[in-house]
Design a protein around this motif. Structure first.
Motif, mmCIF file in Angstrom:
data_model
loop_
_atom_site.group_PDB
_atom_site.id
_atom_site.type_symbol
_atom_site.label_atom_id
_atom_site.label_comp_id
_atom_site.label_asym_id
_atom_site.label_seq_id
_atom_site.Cartn_x
_atom_site.Cartn_y
_atom_site.Cartn_z
ATOM 1 N N LEU A 49 0.631 -1.173 0.195
ATOM 2 C CA LEU A 49 0.175 -0.110 -0.068
ATOM 3 C C LEU A 49 0.682 1.259 0.245
ATOM 4 O O LEU A 49 0.409 2.450 -0.274
ATOM 5 C CB LEU A 49 -1.090 -0.120 1.286
ATOM 6 C CG LEU A 49 -1.871 0.976 1.250
ATOM 7 C CD1 LEU A 49 -2.900 0.949 0.076
ATOM 8 C CD2 LEU A 49 -2.694 0.910 2.681
ATOM 9 N N TYR A 55 0.427 -2.396 -7.574
ATOM 10 C CA TYR A 55 -0.596 -2.893 -6.501
ATOM 11 C C TYR A 55 -1.723 -1.630 -6.268
ATOM 12 O O TYR A 55 -2.785 -2.046 -6.259
ATOM 13 C CB TYR A 55 0.058 -3.422 -5.256
ATOM 14 C CG TYR A 55 -0.713 -3.868 -4.229
ATOM 15 C CD1 TYR A 55 -1.319 -4.959 -4.219
ATOM 16 C CD2 TYR A 55 -1.308 -2.672 -3.246
ATOM 17 C CE1 TYR A 55 -2.354 -5.041 -3.078
ATOM 18 C CE2 TYR A 55 -2.102 -2.830 -2.050
ATOM 19 C CZ TYR A 55 -2.745 -3.996 -2.037
ATOM 20 O OH TYR A 55 -3.370 -4.460 -1.006
ATOM 21 N N CYS A 56 -1.235 -0.347 -6.013
ATOM 22 C CA CYS A 56 -1.914 0.404 -5.524
ATOM 23 C C CYS A 56 -2.932 1.128 -6.712
ATOM 24 O O CYS A 56 -3.886 1.549 -6.393
ATOM 25 C CB CYS A 56 -1.277 1.680 -4.864
ATOM 26 S SG CYS A 56 -0.313 1.446 -3.624
ATOM 27 N N SER A 58 -4.916 -0.638 -7.924
ATOM 28 C CA SER A 58 -6.356 -1.439 -7.919
ATOM 29 C C SER A 58 -7.042 -1.046 -6.463
ATOM 30 O O SER A 58 -7.883 -1.668 -6.018
ATOM 31 C CB SER A 58 -5.988 -3.090 -7.964
ATOM 32 O OG SER A 58 -5.166 -3.431 -6.849
ATOM 33 N N THR A 59 -6.157 -0.115 -5.706
ATOM 34 C CA THR A 59 -6.964 0.257 -4.588
ATOM 35 C C THR A 59 -7.849 1.356 -4.732
ATOM 36 O O THR A 59 -7.993 1.939 -5.658
ATOM 37 C CB THR A 59 -5.731 0.609 -3.528
ATOM 38 O OG1 THR A 59 -5.040 1.953 -4.014
ATOM 39 C CG2 THR A 59 -4.864 -0.512 -3.067
#
Length: 169
Positions: A49, A55-56, A58-59
């Motif tokens: 995160l 990765y982020c 999709s946050t």
């Protein structure tokens, strides 16, 4: 100290703190990606995160959040010059709240309200001060609030003056 000569003062003695007063800490500080990655790694907080852009995506934020440890360090550090300039010991931190995320590029400001003070019962010549610090972005979003208590010397305590050259030489 003498004609056209002044010594910079850092911090306050116990007597200088007044319950209810608010200290605005300046300058502000813009958070960089280096701040976030370096402090995340130093504190062993390698959560994606905070450090993984892919990765982020999709946050809900779509980008990395600055670690709360970074936010606490920067905002807490902003207060050190005034509230902790003469402090002998931090006694506790509490009620840490993070109501709004911080992102790289946000500029942070902070202010501290003095909540209470009392003479130390076990350490003559010293007092305990409690305060609440609020960190905000330049846009006014509150990003962190915490309370802290610390031990400071009274003005007449031996050794209460900071180290350095004496007099105006």
């Amino acid at each position: 100290m003498g004609p056209q000569r002044f010594r910079e003062v850092v911090g306050f003695h116990y007597e200088d703190f007044t319950v209810g007063e608010v200290i605005e800490h300046r300058p502000g500080r813009t958070v960089t990606e280096m701040d976030n990655v370096l402090m995340s790694m130093l504190s062993m907080n390698d959560a994606p995160l905070h450090i993984d852009h892919a990765y982020c995506e999709s946050t809900p934020w779509g980008r990395p959040l600055v670690s709360s440890l970074v936010t606490l360090s920067i905002v807490g550090g902003m207060t050190a010059r005034s509230t902790s300039g003469r402090t002998l010991a931090n006694l506790g931190w509490g009620n840490i709240r993070l109501p709004h995320p911080v992102f790289v590029g946000d500029t942070l400001y902070s202010e501290t309200e003095i909540l209470g003070k009392r003479p130390s019962r076990s350490r003559p010549g010293e007092g305990i001060v409690s305060c609440r610090t609020t960190g905000t972005t330049a846009k006014g979003d509150v990003v962190i609030v915490f309370e802290r208590s610390f031990l400071v010397p009274c003005r007449d305590r031996p050794g209460a003056e900071p180290a350095g050259r004496k007099g105006s030489e």
